[in-house]
Design an enzyme around this catalytic site. Structure first.
Site, PDB file in Angstrom:
ATOM      1  N   SER A   4      -3.580  -6.399 -12.766  1.00  0.00           N
ATOM      2  CA  SER A   4      -3.243  -6.001 -13.824  1.00  0.00           C
ATOM      3  C   SER A   4      -2.056  -5.521 -13.846  1.00  0.00           C
ATOM      4  O   SER A   4      -1.002  -6.296 -14.997  1.00  0.00           O
ATOM      5  CB  SER A   4      -3.419  -4.418 -14.064  1.00  0.00           C
ATOM      6  OG  SER A   4      -3.276  -3.619 -13.053  1.00  0.00           O
ATOM      7  N   ASP A  53       3.937  -2.327  -7.456  1.00  0.00           N
ATOM      8  CA  ASP A  53       3.560  -3.044  -7.730  1.00  0.00           C
ATOM      9  C   ASP A  53       4.503  -4.017  -8.438  1.00  0.00           C
ATOM     10  O   ASP A  53       4.101  -5.122  -8.735  1.00  0.00           O
ATOM     11  CB  ASP A  53       1.824  -2.515  -8.176  1.00  0.00           C
ATOM     12  CG  ASP A  53       0.910  -2.179  -7.782  1.00  0.00           C
ATOM     13  OD1 ASP A  53       1.074  -2.362  -6.250  1.00  0.00           O
ATOM     14  OD2 ASP A  53       0.545  -1.951  -8.464  1.00  0.00           O
TER      15      ASP A  53
END
Length: 400
Positions: free
Chosen positions: A140, A184
């Protein structure tokens, strides 16, 4: 569109050709951008305790093909999944469950508009991801950052890589309603091939460390377990660490985060924390942060054996002191650590499922996967997922 649906890996050239087949026009007008997956080599559950993390971008990429339109329309398509989404640059973007993956993209657009970025026209998108969804390697965030970089470059917003990372995080916070950290997005935006990154998630100070693995490769091992407890357990662990910190501060220890303590200092003050459970949680944080520093030093020295030992120690601490592993991750780690050619292995991510990583000699990867798979299937009752990877670059335009 139907003939582009496939499970094979897409190349940027194939995506550009599929884009022209879908939308028409000339291939020369289509720009393609890449966005990597990531692993966190070491430094787990300490980003919210003032610690460092040590991630690397890997060579599994999501690709975004983009072209401006003459009107105000926005069109999203995915080369692997049927169905398109249509919006307008004039829209006031809101999260809607039925918009599926388009929410990640609209979240980025909403944050760009908040920053004052203006779109003089619409655009069309075709995406293809070679990043396993739900595999614990941040598919994602690859989508968010890859799309954000593609839009920024296409429309001349010229956001730098740290801004791209922040944009992805703010989209999660403000649009998706997920209070995620920034690791991330940060490594995906700023990563470099052949390097890992020591990142302070609180200050966003970072430095690159050479990731010269020689004949070794990281193997990602996915438990394929559906996680249900991780969110509640995450909140519980975070609260326990906050309690331990508060006790230490009230006892006169002058710190603002647990990871400010060195292991030696922790051993001096640990008895201020009488609760054995809180003491274990704090111990993990202090020693894991030191392992990050030691891992950076090991890579700088080219000492892969030392790095492997640190991976093993990290897993042991996450299992025994932080208690976030579970039988699936413990089975993978133990099986991996016992294999010929494996220098070390540990869980990575939130735990209670998700992924582990192992550092494995390239000539032993196939036998490693076969042997660990057999042990895992015999113990757990279903298969794990595996793939070997190398380091990769952060978000970039692909030269075609």
């Amino acid at each position: 569109m139907a003939d582009t649906l496939t499970s094979k890996e897409f190349t940027p050239e194939e995506l550009r050709d599929a884009f022209v087949k879908l939308y028409g026009g000339n291939a020369a007008d289509v720009a393609v951008f890449s966005s990597p997956a990531r692993i966190n080599i070491i430094g787990e559950h300490i980003d919210y305790n003032g610690g460092k993390v040590f991630p690397a971008a890997i060579n599994r990429y999501l690709y975004v093909a983009i072209r401006k339109r003459a009107d105000s329309k926005i069109i999203y398509n995915d080369a692997r999944f049927p169905g398109k989404f249509e919006f307008s640059v004039e829209d006031d973007f809101k999260f809607k469950k039925e918009n599926d993956y388009a929410n990640y993209l609209n979240g980025i657009l909403s944050q760009l508009k908040e920053k004052g970025c203006k779109f003089e026209c619409g655009f069309e998108i075709l995406m293809a991801s070679n990043v396993p969804a739900g595999g614990g390697i941040s598919s994602s965030s690859a989508l968010e950052c890859g799309f954000a970089y593609a839009v920024s470059e296409t429309f001349g917003f010229n956001l730098d890589r740290v801004e791209i990372a922040k944009l992805g995080q703010m989209s999660e916070h403000n649009f998706m309603g997920v209070n995620c950290g920034i690791m991330d997005q940060f490594i995906i935006a700023t990563g470099k091939k052949n390097f890992a990154e020591k990142l302070d998630c609180a200050t966003l100070e970072y430095e690159y460390a050479p990731l010269d693995l020689g004949d070794y490769r990281f193997v990602v091992m996915n438990t394929n377990k559906v996680r249900k407890l991780s969110d509640s357990k995450y909140n519980e662990r975070r609260s326990q660490c906050e309690n331990a910190l508060e006790i230490l501060k009230k006892s006169g220890v002058n710190i603002s985060a647990l990871c400010e303590l060195t292991p030696a200092k922790w051993e001096e003050v640990k008895d201020f924390v009488p609760d054995s459970l809180l003491q274990k949680r704090a111990k993990h944080c202090v020693y894991e942060n030191q392992r990050v520093l030691d891992a950076v030093a090991a890579l700088n020295a080219g000492d892969l054996k030392k790095l492997g030992l640190l991976l093993n120690e990290s897993h042991k601490s996450l299992k025994e002191d932080y208690e976030v592993t579970g039988i699936e991750l413990d089975t993978l780690a133990a099986a991996a650590q016992s294999q010929e050619g494996c220098l070390g292995a540990r869980m990575t991510g939130a735990g209670f499922g998700g992924c582990a990583i192992a550092l494995v000699h390239k000539d032993k990867v196939d036998s490693f996967i076969a042997n660990v798979q057999k042990t895992y299937t015999d113990t757990i009752g279903y298969n794990a997922g595996f793939f070997a990877c190398e380091s990769g670059d952060g978000v970039a335009r692909v030269n075609l």
